[in-house]
Design a protein around this motif. Structure first.
Motif, PDB file in Angstrom:
ATOM      1  N   PRO A 159      -2.287 -14.402   5.427  1.00 44.43           N
ATOM      2  CA  PRO A 159      -3.162 -13.752   6.396  1.00 44.43           C
ATOM      3  C   PRO A 159      -2.796 -12.310   6.701  1.00 44.43           C
ATOM      4  O   PRO A 159      -3.680 -11.465   6.883  1.00 44.43           O
ATOM      5  N   VAL A 160      -1.498 -11.995   6.742  1.00 45.15           N
ATOM      6  CA  VAL A 160      -1.082 -10.643   7.126  1.00 45.15           C
ATOM      7  C   VAL A 160      -0.238  -9.971   6.043  1.00 45.15           C
ATOM      8  O   VAL A 160      -0.436  -8.796   5.732  1.00 45.15           O
ATOM      9  N   THR A 161       0.698 -10.689   5.425  1.00 48.43           N
ATOM     10  CA  THR A 161       1.542 -10.071   4.398  1.00 48.43           C
ATOM     11  C   THR A 161       0.741  -9.527   3.229  1.00 48.43           C
ATOM     12  O   THR A 161       1.212  -8.653   2.492  1.00 48.43           O
ATOM     13  N   TYR A 162      -0.486 -10.002   3.060  1.00 45.83           N
ATOM     14  CA  TYR A 162      -1.386  -9.518   2.003  1.00 45.83           C
ATOM     15  C   TYR A 162      -1.494  -7.995   2.017  1.00 45.83           C
ATOM     16  O   TYR A 162      -1.604  -7.364   0.964  1.00 45.83           O
ATOM     17  N   ALA A 163      -1.443  -7.394   3.211  1.00 42.58           N
ATOM     18  CA  ALA A 163      -1.576  -5.937   3.302  1.00 42.58           C
ATOM     19  C   ALA A 163      -0.440  -5.221   2.599  1.00 42.58           C
ATOM     20  O   ALA A 163      -0.652  -4.184   1.955  1.00 42.58           O
ATOM     21  N   TRP A 164       0.777  -5.752   2.699  1.00 41.88           N
ATOM     22  CA  TRP A 164       1.923  -5.118   2.055  1.00 41.88           C
ATOM     23  C   TRP A 164       2.065  -5.592   0.609  1.00 41.88           C
ATOM     24  O   TRP A 164       2.466  -4.812  -0.253  1.00 41.88           O
ATOM     25  N   LEU A 165       1.752  -6.840   0.365  1.00 41.68           N
ATOM     26  CA  LEU A 165       1.840  -7.384  -0.988  1.00 41.68           C
ATOM     27  C   LEU A 165       0.988  -6.575  -1.960  1.00 41.68           C
ATOM     28  O   LEU A 165       1.370  -6.330  -3.105  1.00 41.68           O
ATOM     29  N   LEU A 166      -0.191  -6.148  -1.486  1.00 37.99           N
ATOM     30  CA  LEU A 166      -1.073  -5.311  -2.298  1.00 37.99           C
ATOM     31  C   LEU A 166      -0.980  -3.838  -1.927  1.00 37.99           C
ATOM     32  O   LEU A 166      -1.166  -2.964  -2.780  1.00 37.99           O
ATOM     33  N   GLY A 167      -0.717  -3.565  -0.660  1.00 39.27           N
ATOM     34  CA  GLY A 167      -0.758  -2.189  -0.192  1.00 39.27           C
ATOM     35  C   GLY A 167       0.386  -1.331  -0.686  1.00 39.27           C
ATOM     36  O   GLY A 167       0.200  -0.135  -0.952  1.00 39.27           O
ATOM     37  N   GLU A 168       1.580  -1.909  -0.803  1.00 41.69           N
ATOM     38  CA  GLU A 168       2.697  -1.115  -1.321  1.00 41.69           C
ATOM     39  C   GLU A 168       2.457  -0.736  -2.791  1.00 41.69           C
ATOM     40  O   GLU A 168       2.615   0.439  -3.152  1.00 41.69           O
ATOM     41  N   PRO A 169       2.034  -1.672  -3.666  1.00 40.31           N
ATOM     42  CA  PRO A 169       1.655  -1.249  -5.018  1.00 40.31           C
ATOM     43  C   PRO A 169       0.517  -0.240  -5.032  1.00 40.31           C
ATOM     44  O   PRO A 169       0.537   0.707  -5.831  1.00 40.31           O
ATOM     45  N   LEU A 170      -0.487  -0.412  -4.161  1.00 45.44           N
ATOM     46  CA  LEU A 170      -1.594   0.544  -4.113  1.00 45.44           C
ATOM     47  C   LEU A 170      -1.091   1.940  -3.767  1.00 45.44           C
ATOM     48  O   LEU A 170      -1.515   2.933  -4.376  1.00 45.44           O
TER      49      LEU A 170
END
Length: 390
Positions: A159-170
């Motif tokens: 629900p929330v870690t998705y932002a960093w899981l994808l956002g840091e690579p982005l």
């Protein structure tokens, strides 16, 4: 009580009436609905109030936090990197984020992350509330986290870690902050009044959120909320660590953060516009969002079965939910519909067969895990009109 405002095609007058009826609930505050069919807007409605004191009328340009309805925008941002050849779907995230290659995560791929199969739905180590608003702190905690299961062998919603899981690579692939990238490369080209990180100039337009009282959701919601009360369980960690996840939705820090798993702020019109393009394969009327092959891949089933986080059966494509296998879990339209609900009741999706783009937002949050009945009754009514006209 405020009067319903906006536009409706006369064919959908019954849908307008249902939307108006929802405002008669004594707990109702504000909501908006927008629906497109093909390239045409057939419903663009709003009603109610945007503040807790019932003093400010919901306006045509009112914004509201739509929570996880933001996730598909982040998914599109990553798939744009795939289209540009900067990363492959089955490439390890560690290939662009070397610090991630620890604690058994060397083989976690972008495809795993997009389809909630990474095993990284939550962070086990307790984090202070302020960590949620410190990008590097959250990224480092996720990089250190051991997967809750072998990546690729099961799925569990992040629900929330998705932002960093994808956002840091982005961020590393685009050399831009994740929210800034989404605003510039997803929202602005489509003319969306939507932000991941609301600028100071737009803060006054944001509706204040409140929760429905004395409503308990379905069997899956009750099971999830029970698990969220047990601190050692994954569901608690996923939704409640840091604890500020559950208490910050009306705070400026939340509204201006770039947590694209959960804090996108916009309106129904913008969500319908986004899904309108995906209903047409990623491009429409000279505006292009994504290659049609990647849009087709988004809606292909990648995860199916009991969700280890939500404790409910779920189906996911890449960055999107698919129609679920049980009553009340789908989008209320055709079997190929795909999209994403947001906590509390907001919903954005498309039906590529009916060429429907759908956006519903509310600031009165309900207790359901997936589809809120308020949005679902509206989508079903729209589909009923479409089937009558076939």
């Amino acid at each position: 009580m405020t009067t319903i405002q906006g536009y409706f095609d006369p064919r959908f007058e019954a849908v307008r009436d249902l939307f108006a009826e929802q405002q008669s609930d004594e707990q109702a505050r504000g909501a908006a609905l927008c629906v497109t069919i093909g390239g045409e807007t057939v419903l663009d409605l709003w009603q109610g109030v945007m503040d807790k004191d019932n003093q400010r009328v919901w306006e045509q340009d009112t914004l509201v936090n739509v929570f996880s309805c933001t996730k598909p925008l982040g998914a599109v941002a990553l798939l744009q990197q795939v289209e540009a050849g900067r990363i492959e779907l089955d490439a390890p995230l560690a290939s662009v984020w070397p610090e991630f290659a620890q604690a058994g995560k060397e083989s976690v791929t972008l495809r795993h992350a997009l389809s909630h199969r990474s095993g990284l739905s939550g962070i086990a180590a307790p984090l202070p509330p302020e960590a949620l608003f410190e990008w590097d702190t959250m990224a480092a905690a996720l990089a250190a986290q051991k997967p809750w299961w072998t990546p690729g062998e099961a799925h569990g919603y992040a629900p929330v870690t998705y932002a960093w899981l994808l956002g840091e690579p982005l961020a590393r692939l685009s050399d831009e902050r994740p929210g800034a990238y989404i605003n510039q490369n997803v929202c602005q080209p489509l003319g969306m009044d939507f932000y991941v990180g609301v600028p100071d100039s737009e803060l006054d337009r944001i509706a204040s959120l409140s929760r429905l009282r004395n409503q308990y959701g379905d069997q899956y919601a009750r099971a999830l909320f029970a698990a969220m009360g047990r601190p050692d369980e994954l569901s608690f960690k996923a939704f409640g660590n840091p604890s500020s996840m559950m208490t910050s939705s009306n705070r400026r820090e939340w509204q201006q953060a770039e947590i694209f798993s959960a804090n996108g702020t916009g309106n129904a019109r913008s969500m319908a516009r986004f899904w309108q393009l995906l209903a047409h394969g990623g491009s429409l009327d000279g505006v292009r969002l994504l290659d049609d092959e990647l849009v087709s891949l988004m809606q292909r089933e990648h995860s199916h079965g009991m969700d280890r986080t939500l404790l409910a059966p779920t189906r996911f494509g890449l960055g999107v939910m698919l129609d679920q296998d049980y009553e009340g879990g789908g989008f209320g339209m055709g079997a190929r519909a795909f999209g994403h609900p947001g906590a509390g009741g907001s919903l954005g999706f498309c039906d590529p067969d009916a060429q429907v783009g759908f956006g519903y937002v509310t600031n009165t949050m309900g207790p359901y895990v997936l589809m809120d009945p308020r949005a679902l009754v509206l989508s079903r009514a729209i589909y009923a009109v479409l089937r009558q006209s076939d």
